[in-house]
Design an enzyme around this catalytic site. Structure first.
Site, short mmCIF file in Angstrom:
data_model
loop_
_atom_site.label_atom_id
_atom_site.label_comp_id
_atom_site.label_asym_id
_atom_site.label_seq_id
_atom_site.Cartn_x
_atom_site.Cartn_y
_atom_site.Cartn_z
N VAL A 48 0.96 -1.05 -0.14
CA VAL A 48 0.13 0.06 -0.01
C VAL A 48 0.92 1.10 0.11
CG1 VAL A 48 -1.75 1.27 1.35
CG2 VAL A 48 -1.86 -1.11 1.08
N CYS A 49 2.05 1.28 0.85
CA CYS A 49 3.12 2.25 0.81
C CYS A 49 3.59 2.53 -0.54
CB CYS A 49 3.92 2.08 2.00
SG CYS A 49 3.33 2.06 3.44
N GLN A 50 3.88 1.39 -1.01
CA GLN A 50 4.72 1.47 -2.56
C GLN A 50 3.67 2.31 -3.47
OE1 GLN A 50 5.44 -2.65 -3.26
NE2 GLN A 50 6.84 -2.66 -1.80
N LEU A 53 3.46 5.80 -2.75
CA LEU A 53 4.48 6.60 -2.96
C LEU A 53 4.79 7.04 -4.61
CD1 LEU A 53 7.19 5.31 -0.52
CD2 LEU A 53 6.20 7.51 -0.52
#
Length: 167
Positions: A48-50, A53
């Site tokens: 989810v962070c990837q 970003l």
């Protein structure tokens, strides 16, 4: 852990960038009289962070047009972050807070060994801070889990809304 209120002066931090250089928030603010959106993320291992970003990178033009610099911070070691930055061609500063200094200064939740549930080991949780050109806090949101964070589209709306309604 600190608690920040709107209009508070944003805390200074010095962290290692994926370039290997030391990043001083105070120096960066002086060099770039702009707003700053500080995004704390869980780590390079978090899908989810990837995606977040990558979406922030795709929205770089929008944020630049609004004179907003985006910074990303994780409690992960710099080498892991460097791999992610390379893989996704991220151009924003990505910083390692492995000693939890910025995390604690900004009151970001840390999922440590004593957390009430297992969740991919120890790491900081998502948090967002919008800081004006004078270093004053305009917006903040902290999570205690990976869910409920604002989307990049919502962050864009927040920047626009606050910019339009400043006193």
């Amino acid at each position: 852990m600190g608690y920040l209120k709107l209009k508070d002066k944003a805390p200074e931090f010095k962290l290692t960038q994926t370039t290997g250089e030391t990043f001083s928030f105070e120096s960066h603010q002086k060099e770039h009289e702009a707003w700053h959106l500080i995004v704390f993320f869980r780590g390079s291992w978090c899908p989810v962070c990837q995606n977040e970003l990558k979406e922030l990178e795709e929205s770089k033009g929008y944020f630049e047009d609004k004179k907003v610099h985006v910074l990303a911070i994780a409690t992960e070691e710099v080498e892991k972050l460097k791999e992610m930055v390379s893989e996704y061609d991220l151009t924003m500063p990505v910083l390692s807070d492995s000693k939890l200094e910025a995390l604690e200064a900004y009151g970001v939740y840390y999922h440590g060994e004593d957390a009430p549930y297992e969740d991919h080991g120890v790491h900081g949780e998502p948090a967002y801070f919008l800081i004006d050109e004078k270093g004053k806090l305009l917006y903040q949101q902290r999570q205690t889990s990976p869910f409920g964070r604002p989307s990049v589209s919502e962050l864009r709306k927040i920047v626009k809304y606050i910019g339009k309604n400043l006193k």
